[in-house]
Design a protein around this motif. Structure first.
Motif, mmCIF file in Angstrom:
data_model
loop_
_atom_site.group_PDB
_atom_site.id
_atom_site.type_symbol
_atom_site.label_atom_id
_atom_site.label_comp_id
_atom_site.label_asym_id
_atom_site.label_seq_id
_atom_site.Cartn_x
_atom_site.Cartn_y
_atom_site.Cartn_z
ATOM 1 N N GLY A 191 0.789 -1.219 0.000
ATOM 2 C CA GLY A 191 0.000 0.000 0.000
ATOM 3 C C GLY A 191 0.819 1.265 0.000
ATOM 4 N N LEU A 192 2.064 1.190 -0.484
ATOM 5 C CA LEU A 192 2.972 2.338 -0.431
ATOM 6 C C LEU A 192 3.301 2.899 -1.812
ATOM 7 N N ALA A 193 2.453 2.660 -2.772
ATOM 8 C CA ALA A 193 2.650 3.253 -4.100
ATOM 9 C C ALA A 193 1.973 4.629 -4.145
ATOM 10 N N PRO A 194 2.466 5.540 -4.991
ATOM 11 C CA PRO A 194 3.583 5.382 -5.924
ATOM 12 C C PRO A 194 4.941 5.539 -5.233
ATOM 13 N N VAL A 195 5.929 4.880 -5.813
ATOM 14 C CA VAL A 195 7.285 4.884 -5.277
ATOM 15 C C VAL A 195 8.172 5.739 -6.176
ATOM 16 N N ALA A 196 8.895 6.660 -5.575
ATOM 17 C CA ALA A 196 9.844 7.493 -6.318
ATOM 18 C C ALA A 196 11.264 7.017 -6.059
ATOM 19 N N GLY A 197 12.076 7.060 -7.084
ATOM 20 C CA GLY A 197 13.501 6.779 -6.937
ATOM 21 C C GLY A 197 14.302 8.025 -7.232
ATOM 22 N N ALA A 198 15.435 8.174 -6.564
ATOM 23 C CA ALA A 198 16.277 9.356 -6.778
ATOM 24 C C ALA A 198 17.745 8.952 -6.841
ATOM 25 N N ASP A 199 18.482 9.645 -7.687
ATOM 26 C CA ASP A 199 19.920 9.419 -7.812
ATOM 27 C C ASP A 199 20.545 10.684 -8.374
ATOM 28 N N VAL A 252 12.346 10.018 -10.159
ATOM 29 C CA VAL A 252 11.451 9.415 -11.149
ATOM 30 C C VAL A 252 10.430 8.524 -10.449
ATOM 31 N N ILE A 253 9.188 8.608 -10.892
ATOM 32 C CA ILE A 253 8.149 7.643 -10.532
ATOM 33 C C ILE A 253 7.782 6.890 -11.804
ATOM 34 N N LEU A 254 7.930 5.585 -11.788
ATOM 35 C CA LEU A 254 7.647 4.752 -12.950
ATOM 36 C C LEU A 254 6.286 4.075 -12.818
ATOM 37 N N GLY A 255 5.701 3.743 -13.960
ATOM 38 C CA GLY A 255 4.547 2.861 -13.983
ATOM 39 C C GLY A 255 5.012 1.439 -14.216
ATOM 40 N N ASP A 256 4.165 0.457 -13.863
ATOM 41 C CA ASP A 256 4.572 -0.950 -14.025
ATOM 42 C C ASP A 256 3.597 -1.718 -14.908
ATOM 43 N N THR A 257 2.844 -1.021 -15.735
ATOM 44 C CA THR A 257 2.030 -1.715 -16.723
ATOM 45 C C THR A 257 2.922 -2.062 -17.913
ATOM 46 N N PRO A 258 2.533 -3.063 -18.703
ATOM 47 C CA PRO A 258 3.384 -3.453 -19.840
ATOM 48 C C PRO A 258 3.743 -2.296 -20.754
ATOM 49 N N LEU A 289 13.197 15.341 -5.502
ATOM 50 C CA LEU A 289 12.023 14.595 -5.056
ATOM 51 C C LEU A 289 10.846 15.523 -4.765
ATOM 52 N N LEU A 290 11.126 16.665 -4.172
ATOM 53 C CA LEU A 290 10.051 17.607 -3.852
ATOM 54 C C LEU A 290 9.523 18.310 -5.095
ATOM 55 N N ARG A 291 10.248 18.250 -6.186
ATOM 56 C CA ARG A 291 9.815 18.888 -7.423
ATOM 57 C C ARG A 291 8.911 17.991 -8.260
ATOM 58 N N LEU A 292 8.796 16.715 -7.939
ATOM 59 C CA LEU A 292 7.913 15.826 -8.687
ATOM 60 C C LEU A 292 6.490 16.374 -8.681
ATOM 61 N N ASP A 293 5.814 16.304 -9.826
ATOM 62 C CA ASP A 293 4.457 16.829 -9.877
ATOM 63 C C ASP A 293 3.418 15.824 -9.393
ATOM 64 N N GLN A 294 3.863 14.615 -9.042
ATOM 65 C CA GLN A 294 2.993 13.623 -8.422
ATOM 66 C C GLN A 294 3.638 13.218 -7.106
ATOM 67 N N PRO A 295 2.981 13.434 -5.968
ATOM 68 C CA PRO A 295 3.614 13.099 -4.690
ATOM 69 C C PRO A 295 3.829 11.600 -4.535
ATOM 70 N N ALA A 296 4.986 11.243 -4.010
ATOM 71 C CA ALA A 296 5.298 9.835 -3.760
ATOM 72 C C ALA A 296 4.819 9.429 -2.374
ATOM 73 N N ALA A 319 7.457 7.516 -17.970
ATOM 74 C CA ALA A 319 7.390 7.672 -16.504
ATOM 75 C C ALA A 319 6.150 8.466 -16.114
ATOM 76 N N LEU A 320 5.659 8.209 -14.912
ATOM 77 C CA LEU A 320 4.513 8.949 -14.390
ATOM 78 C C LEU A 320 4.913 10.354 -13.977
ATOM 79 N N SER A 321 6.139 10.513 -13.514
ATOM 80 C CA SER A 321 6.634 11.830 -13.119
ATOM 81 C C SER A 321 8.152 11.814 -13.125
ATOM 82 N N VAL A 322 8.752 12.905 -13.619
ATOM 83 C CA VAL A 322 10.204 13.061 -13.654
ATOM 84 C C VAL A 322 10.546 14.483 -13.237
ATOM 85 N N ALA A 323 11.582 14.636 -12.416
ATOM 86 C CA ALA A 323 12.075 15.963 -12.047
ATOM 87 C C ALA A 323 13.583 15.884 -11.881
#
Length: 211
Positions: A19-27, A43-49, A108-115, A78-82
């Motif tokens: 129950g912790l989606a969406p997940v953002a990754g940062a590097d 980046v927040i990615l989607g996992d549909t095909p 991470l705070l600049r993503l337009d979709q909150p993680a 991607a669902l969101s990139v910053a």
């Protein structure tokens, strides 16, 4: 405790089941360079095909051509990139570790979709208002972190290629500001320019040449 499943999307899938989606990754890219900005991406990615990124991997394991292809897919799917840049002077002022943490936080705070959860590569990042996990070699085992590594690397390489036009003596398009033999030769010959990080010992030692 989160137990990641198999494959590079295993962390995101396990967190989604919890129950912790969406997940953002940062590097970030450019931490070890002695010139140019640090670039941090999230980046927040989607996992549909239709949204899966073919050939996604740590940017350091991809060729320049493969990075460009993966970058294009990430930006399209991607669902969101910053991303943000921390300039050389601010890296000197903050120190590289703090510049790294602040860059990751800002991206991470600049993503337009909150993680709902954040994965970072190596270093924990506080002040986000959501739980997170620092993953050792996260850019090799978590898809969203790998995607962030590609965005950061490609973005920074493009920035440094632009600096090659502004500062042609240094060949920034070749070494991207990292401490290579070529870069050190140019630094010793021409002295540091304004995008060098003066807190680095090799830059501080370089002879300043009058214009």
């Amino acid at each position: 405790m989160i137990r990641p499943g198999k494959g590079i999307y295993g962390y995101e899938r396990a967190l989604a089941r919890a129950g912790l989606a969406p997940v953002a990754g940062a590097d970030e890219a450019g931490r070890g360079a002695c010139a140019g900005p640090l670039v941090a991406a999230a980046v927040i990615l989607g996992d549909t095909p239709s949204r899966r990124i073919q050939g996604l991997a740590d940017s350091k394991l991809l060729t320049a051509r493969a990075r460009e292809r993966v970058y294009g897919e990430v930006m399209a799917k991607a669902l969101s990139v910053a991303w943000v840049r921390v300039e050389a002077a601010e890296c000197d002022q903050l120190g590289m570790h703090e510049a790294d943490i602040q860059g990751l936080r800002r991206a991470l705070l600049r993503l337009d979709q909150p993680a709902s959860y954040v994965l970072t590569d190596g270093f924990p990042v506080d002040g986000l208002g959501v739980p997170g996990l620092a993953v050792w070699k996260g850019d090799r085992v978590a898809a969203c972190v790998a995607a962030a590594s590609v965005v950061a690397k490609v973005t920074r390489d493009r920035i440094m290629a632009g600096y090659a036009d502004a500062y042609p003596d240094y060949a920034f398009d070749v070494h991207k500001g990292y401490v290579t033999k070529l870069h050190q030769q140019r630094l010793d010959e021409f002295g540091p320019c304004e995008i060098h990080r003066f807190s680095y010992a090799n830059v501080a030692r370089a002879k300043v040449v009058a214009p």
